[in-house]
Write an enzyme that holds these catalytic residues in place. Sequence first.
Site: not given
Ligand code: GUN
Length: 293
Positions: A52, A96, A119
């Site tokens: 990311k 996350q 998100d």
């Molecule tokens: N863990 C797995 N996918 C995601 C996501 O899209 N965002 C976040 N914050 N955690 C995750």
Amino acid sequence: MQLLDGKYVSEKIKKEIAVDAGKILATRGRKPHLVAVLVGHDGGSETYVASKMRNCEAVGFKSSLVRYEDDVTEEELLIKVAELNADEDIDGIIVQLPLPKHIDPEKVTEKIDHRKDVDGFHPINLGRMQRNLPSFIPATPYGITMMLKEYKIETSGKHCVVVGRSNIVGSPMSILMARNTYPGNCTVTVCHSRTPDIKKFTLDADILIVAIGKKNFITADMVKDGVVVIDVGMNRETSTLTKSGYKLWGDVDFEGVSQKSSWITPVPGGVGLMTIIGLLKNTLASANKEVYP
Ligand code: GUN
């Protein structure tokens, strides 16, 4: 069989995002800014967050990483989120997941200012999405809708079967596919761990979206000819075949299922790359105050 090519679509949209980020820098002297909070050292989470951050830089965004060890308290984390909420230089905040067991992910999610919740996990964004109002849409489902659009996949009136009901993928995906818009207007069935005889449902799917987290869960005998298959699986296994020491497997047995499908996403090179695009698009929209003017 035709490929829904995540590499092609993601590169194309990334270029558009980079142009828009350039305009923001030229007119406002700042870059869209995403902050990721990472707790602990889970291998998958480390990889996703690094990706990311890398992709943010690649399109001309600013990215920051806030790290904590596994023993951070819930209170410390909530205080940090409040600080990030108040910082006017920040457009998007992600924490996350998964978090360590002693921290309630719902509390953390609800603490994030919904106007920075790129998100799309906050109940306000989830509710607005369900009502077809402007909102941040969870990155993976959002990325999947962009892929369906790019390849002009017909969805109206189709039976969409979603396998998996997670907050991150299955649940929001099922909402999107039922909405009165494109892509959408599907009849949606959600299957999950308590569904007896999942095959009964998958065999009837025109569009099959699989996010169950089990390698090769969907096999050729479970789908009908002409099905459109979206494989959200990211099952990491150690391997001597790759440089990284890991190999990614989907939730779908690609070799068998691709013999029957009209369209299918590969793993890797499919949905995973589109997830990043969903996050970048949300961050850009936040910087432009498009969702919450
Ligand atoms: N863990 C797995 N996918 C995601 C996501 O899209 N965002 C976040 N914050 N955690 C995750």
